[in-house]
Design an enzyme around this catalytic site. Structure first.
Site, short mmCIF file in Angstrom:
data_model
loop_
_atom_site.label_atom_id
_atom_site.label_comp_id
_atom_site.label_asym_id
_atom_site.label_seq_id
_atom_site.Cartn_x
_atom_site.Cartn_y
_atom_site.Cartn_z
N ASP A 186 0.79 -1.23 0.00
CA ASP A 186 0.00 0.00 0.00
C ASP A 186 0.82 1.28 0.00
O ASP A 186 0.34 2.33 0.39
CB ASP A 186 -0.90 -0.01 1.24
N GLU A 192 -0.23 -8.95 -0.91
CA GLU A 192 -0.77 -8.37 0.34
C GLU A 192 -2.01 -7.52 0.03
O GLU A 192 -2.14 -6.36 0.45
CB GLU A 192 0.28 -7.53 1.07
N GLU A 194 -2.06 5.03 3.11
CA GLU A 194 -2.02 3.61 2.72
C GLU A 194 -3.41 3.00 2.49
O GLU A 194 -3.59 2.17 1.60
CB GLU A 194 -1.24 2.80 3.75
N HIS A 204 7.13 5.55 12.63
CA HIS A 204 7.32 6.32 11.39
C HIS A 204 6.04 6.82 10.74
O HIS A 204 6.07 7.68 9.89
CB HIS A 204 8.11 5.51 10.36
N ARG A 207 2.98 8.34 8.90
CA ARG A 207 2.69 9.75 8.55
C ARG A 207 1.62 10.36 9.44
O ARG A 207 1.73 11.51 9.86
CB ARG A 207 2.24 9.83 7.08
N HIS A 222 13.98 5.52 12.11
CA HIS A 222 13.67 5.65 10.68
C HIS A 222 14.48 6.81 10.11
O HIS A 222 14.76 7.78 10.83
CB HIS A 222 12.17 5.90 10.55
C1 UD1 Z 1 6.94 4.96 3.35
C2 UD1 Z 1 5.54 4.51 2.95
C3 UD1 Z 1 4.86 3.81 4.11
C4 UD1 Z 1 5.73 2.71 4.68
C5 UD1 Z 1 7.10 3.26 5.01
C6 UD1 Z 1 8.02 2.17 5.47
C7 UD1 Z 1 4.24 5.91 1.40
C8 UD1 Z 1 3.37 7.07 1.26
N1 UD1 Z 1 4.72 5.66 2.63
O1 UD1 Z 1 6.80 5.94 4.37
O2 UD1 Z 1 3.64 3.25 3.66
O3 UD1 Z 1 5.12 2.22 5.85
O4 UD1 Z 1 7.67 3.85 3.84
O5 UD1 Z 1 9.14 2.65 6.12
O6 UD1 Z 1 4.52 5.22 0.45
N2 UD1 Z 1 14.41 8.61 3.93
C9 UD1 Z 1 15.78 8.55 3.71
N3 UD1 Z 1 16.34 7.34 3.35
C10 UD1 Z 1 15.61 6.21 3.23
C11 UD1 Z 1 14.22 6.27 3.44
C12 UD1 Z 1 13.65 7.49 3.78
O7 UD1 Z 1 16.49 9.54 3.82
O8 UD1 Z 1 16.18 5.15 2.91
C13 UD1 Z 1 13.80 9.92 4.31
C14 UD1 Z 1 13.74 10.94 3.16
O9 UD1 Z 1 13.95 12.22 3.69
C15 UD1 Z 1 12.28 10.81 2.70
C16 UD1 Z 1 11.58 10.55 4.03
O10 UD1 Z 1 12.46 9.69 4.75
O11 UD1 Z 1 11.83 11.96 2.05
C17 UD1 Z 1 10.21 9.93 3.94
O12 UD1 Z 1 10.19 8.79 3.09
P1 UD1 Z 1 8.79 8.32 2.42
O13 UD1 Z 1 9.03 7.10 1.62
O14 UD1 Z 1 8.15 9.47 1.74
O15 UD1 Z 1 7.87 8.04 3.66
P2 UD1 Z 1 7.96 6.91 4.79
O16 UD1 Z 1 7.47 7.54 6.04
O17 UD1 Z 1 9.27 6.27 4.76
N1 UDP Z 2 12.87 -3.36 9.88
C1 UDP Z 2 14.23 -3.45 9.58
N2 UDP Z 2 15.10 -2.62 10.24
C2 UDP Z 2 14.69 -1.72 11.17
C3 UDP Z 2 13.30 -1.62 11.45
C4 UDP Z 2 12.41 -2.45 10.78
O1 UDP Z 2 14.65 -4.27 8.76
O2 UDP Z 2 15.52 -1.00 11.73
C5 UDP Z 2 11.93 -4.24 9.15
C6 UDP Z 2 10.91 -4.99 9.98
O3 UDP Z 2 11.42 -6.24 10.36
C7 UDP Z 2 9.73 -5.11 9.04
C8 UDP Z 2 9.85 -3.90 8.15
O4 UDP Z 2 11.16 -3.38 8.34
O5 UDP Z 2 9.84 -6.25 8.20
C9 UDP Z 2 8.82 -2.86 8.52
O6 UDP Z 2 9.11 -1.66 7.87
P1 UDP Z 2 8.46 -0.30 8.31
O7 UDP Z 2 8.09 -0.35 9.75
O8 UDP Z 2 9.41 0.76 7.86
O9 UDP Z 2 7.18 -0.21 7.37
P2 UDP Z 2 5.69 -0.79 7.48
O10 UDP Z 2 5.76 -2.26 7.67
O11 UDP Z 2 5.01 -0.08 8.60
O12 UDP Z 2 5.10 -0.41 6.16
#
Ligand code: UD1
Ligand code: UDP
Length: 388
Positions: free
Chosen positions: A96, A118, A132, A212, A214, A245
């Site tokens: 999602d 999923e 999501e 993490h 939103r 995160h």
């Molecule tokens: C995204 C997904 C969320 C998922 C989450 C898992 C959407 C809208 N959200 O949210 O569904 O649960 O990933 O973690 O698709 N960033 C880095 N390096 C990384 C990753 C993120 O610097 O490797 C920072 C960047 O500044 C980026 C911000 O995190 O702009 C947010 O990342 P984004 O993918 O937009 O949102 P998540 O909260 O990670």
């Molecule tokens: N996870 C990881 N390293 C971390 C924290 C989480 O590998 O430091 C893994 C965790 O085991 C799970 C996945 O990341 O499989 C969950 O990701 P996240 O919580 O970012 O996203 P969500 O599942 O809420 O979309």
């Protein structure tokens, strides 16, 4: 050979798609061409490295503090090009995220069948989790094959008038991934965590925390930071481990409250193997993550979920997961109870596996084979919850 293109871009998608990529690569009926969007960067790359996956295409779209619309627009544009060149017989999207839904729409617009892994999770609140809940509903409108992890998610799809023969209950591939790494007890690269592991051997309790979402960003997440500080101050013999995160919005909300607390260990995101190792050492898990809600119950860890609702009711029903919201006082009270009330702890610490049996990727490949006319589906996953 049928060409299949998994499209993914964030950490949880990478973890859950990896077993599907591996199963497709091992099957001579398929040519697996991997496309990543780079919605995440470090957190995506560390998963691909762990599973030995080298993407064939990488849109590398990430921006600091990226917006939902900018992610969406870049993916539609970039995937249009890649899909038009590669012309896969089907794409696989997972869950999602914005990557997932934008990837699905890009394929649909080119009349390429979308396989949705999923599928069918619903919180029934369009604003939570945001965005999501909307993303997965949109993908359900255009998917050709819906891979529901459980019977609950299948029922949600049927209620939305998805044709039953297009739905296949596979279990969630997160359990395939978990089972592959968790027993390896991958050593911690961060010396602080190696120390935590040594202390656990001497009986110290660990609370593992991730946050993490939103919709929790802002005041709710600051409340979580304050709750953690109060818990750490009141329980000096307990260790609180927070792999932070990468999102700066998350770090700015939570970390200032934790400065100088000796029993709070803040780390970079852990490589998946290390995270599951820490999960296996933890006594209590405090999280707003979807994936962690699915993994921890299998390891018998009580999970307190900092959300108002969940699209994953199975482990709540089984008693291992409790929804507690984000109110600071409630977070403190709930963690305190699990740390100090043995009966309350034992009541929640059951190992249950409603989300999979480790064969979800195999079933996924059999579902794709049937969709494309090159094989039959395996029997569906039975989640053992005795519900139709
Ligand atoms: C995204 C997904 C969320 C998922 C989450 C898992 C959407 C809208 N959200 O949210 O569904 O649960 O990933 O973690 O698709 N960033 C880095 N390096 C990384 C990753 C993120 O610097 O490797 C920072 C960047 O500044 C980026 C911000 O995190 O702009 C947010 O990342 P984004 O993918 O937009 O949102 P998540 O909260 O990670
Ligand atoms: N996870 C990881 N390293 C971390 C924290 C989480 O590998 O430091 C893994 C965790 O085991 C799970 C996945 O990341 O499989 C969950 O990701 P996240 O919580 O970012 O996203 P969500 O599942 O809420 O979309």
């Amino acid at each position: 050979m049928k060409k299949i293109m998994p499209i993914y871009g964030t950490r949880p998608e990478a973890i859950k798609v990896a077993p599907i990529v591996k199963a497709l690569q091992a099957d001579e009926r398929f040519d697996c061409v991997v496309a990543v969007t780079g919605q995440h960067r470090e957190m995506l790359d560390q998963v691909n490295q762990l599973f030995g996956i080298e993407p064939d295409h990488d849109l590398d779209i990430i921006q600091p503090r990226q917006t939902l619309n900018s992610i969406f627009a870049k993916i539609l544009d970039g995937m249009d090009r890649i899909l038009s060149e590669e012309k896969p017989d089907a794409v696989v999207v997972q869950g999602d995220t914005t990557t997932s839904t934008a990837g699905a729409i890009a394929a649909f617009n080119l009349q390429i069948p979308v396989v949705h892994a999923e599928a069918g999770l619903r919180s029934f609140d369009i604003m939570s989790p945001f965005p999501e809940e909307a993303n997965r509903k949109i993908t359900s409108q255009i998917a050709a094959l819906h891979l529901a992890p459980t019977r609950v998610s299948k029922a949600n799809l049927l209620r939305e008038a998805v044709v039953e023969s297009d739905v296949y209950v596979t279990g969630n591939t997160v359990i395939d991934a978990l089972l592959e790494v968790v027993d390896k007890k991958i050593p911690f690269t961060d010396p602080q965590l190696a120390e935590v592991a040594a202390t656990v051997e001497d009986g110290t309790k660990v609370v593992l925390v991730t946050t993490h979402r939103r919709e929790n960003q802002g005041e709710a997440m600051r409340g979580v930071g304050r709750a953690l500080a109060r818990l750490a101050t009141g329980n000096e013999d307990v260790l609180f481990v927070l792999p932070a995160h990468k999102n700066p919005v998350v770090r700015e909300a939570v970390l200032p409250y934790l400065e100088g607390l000796q029993n709070v260990v803040v780390t970079e995101p852990l490589a998946y193997g290390e995270f599951t190792h820490m999960l296996s050492l933890a006594n209590v898990v405090l999280t707003d993550s979807g994936g962690v809600q699915e993994e921890a119950p299998g390891l018998g860890k009580p999970v307190l979920v900092m959300r108002e609702n969940t699209e994953r009711p199975e482990a709540v029903e089984a008693g291992t997961v409790r929804l507690i919201g984000t109110a600071e006082d409630v977070v403190v009270e709930q963690v305190q109870t699990l740390l100090h009330d043995e009966a309350a702890y034992t009541a929640m610490a059951n190992a249950v596996n409603p989300y999979g049996d480790g064969k979800a990727a195999e079933r996924t490949v059999s579902g794709i084979a049937q969709l494309l006319g090159v094989g039959e589906r395996m029997p569906a996953f039975d989640d053992g919850l005795g519900r139709d």
